[in-house]
Write an enzyme that holds these catalytic residues in place. Sequence first.
Site, PDB file in Angstrom:
ATOM      1  N   SER A  87      39.311  41.150  28.165  1.00 36.36           N
ATOM      2  CA  SER A  87      38.884  42.350  28.293  1.00 36.36           C
ATOM      3  C   SER A  87      39.710  43.370  27.882  1.00 36.36           C
ATOM      4  CB  SER A  87      38.933  42.457  30.084  1.00 36.36           C
ATOM      5  OG  SER A  87      40.277  42.566  30.597  1.00 36.36           O
TER       6      SER A  87
ATOM      7  N   LYS B 285      45.050  46.079  32.368  1.00 37.04           N
ATOM      8  CA  LYS B 285      44.006  47.056  32.243  1.00 37.04           C
ATOM      9  C   LYS B 285      44.722  48.262  31.575  1.00 37.04           C
ATOM     10  CE  LYS B 285      40.747  44.221  33.859  1.00 37.04           C
ATOM     11  NZ  LYS B 285      39.827  43.786  32.894  1.00 37.04           N
TER      12      LYS B 285
END
Length: 255
Positions: free
Chosen positions: A50, A91
């Site tokens: 991701s 993230k």
Amino acid sequence: MSGKSGTQGGHGRLGSVLSGLAVAVGCLLFLGGFVGGALLYQPYSVPTDSMTPTLDVGSKILAERVDGDEVRRGDVVVFKDPLWGDSPMVKRVAAVGGDTVACCDPDGRLTVGGKPVVEPYLRPGVGGRAVASDKEFSVTVPEGSLFLLGDDRHTSLDSRTHLEEAGQGAVPRSTVVGRVDAVVWPTKGLLEPPTGYADLPGGISRPGPFEALFTAIVAGCVLIFAGAAYGPVARRLTRRPAGGGPARKREKVGA
């Protein structure tokens, strides 16, 4: 002759002292850098894709141990939130408490407080265009929380996935366990600063001490090897030929 030998002996003793000092300083630098790194950083492995292309799946990263209150927009953080899963996740901080973060403006960019953010690290989508999100949203982040996005906005399961939950997808700052500073495998070094957030209130985080600690470790290794090598090298350079050398042979022929 004795004077010359004394001079050579003096040089030898000085060299030995300097080589010992180099080894001692090298050990201090090496151990200081190593211990400092162990205390200030925690290694992690990137669990998903991701964060590509910034962080490839399986990459070995070093995260500086920081409090969640020190995190700023654009930081890549390691956090652990039970609502997102049982394992640490990685993230990027897109917005902080009090921000209104939305997507997308006419150019496909993320906006924070109405200001567009340039994100050169995004993975291009169909047609080669990098779009900040394939899902439109507008969220005001609760105080004490962070709105987190992956750099691959096409595959990342992030704050956008949890928009319908309490807090509108944001996570508490207290869930942060580290701020990613460097990629050690594959060797990429320090992460590029998120300059697109630099003009927003609070600016961006300064780089951590990774570079200084790494320099100390390398310099320590160099001094240790240089100091340890001095003795053998000096002995080889000052070694005389056995039996008095060519000069004595010439005297015998002349007689």
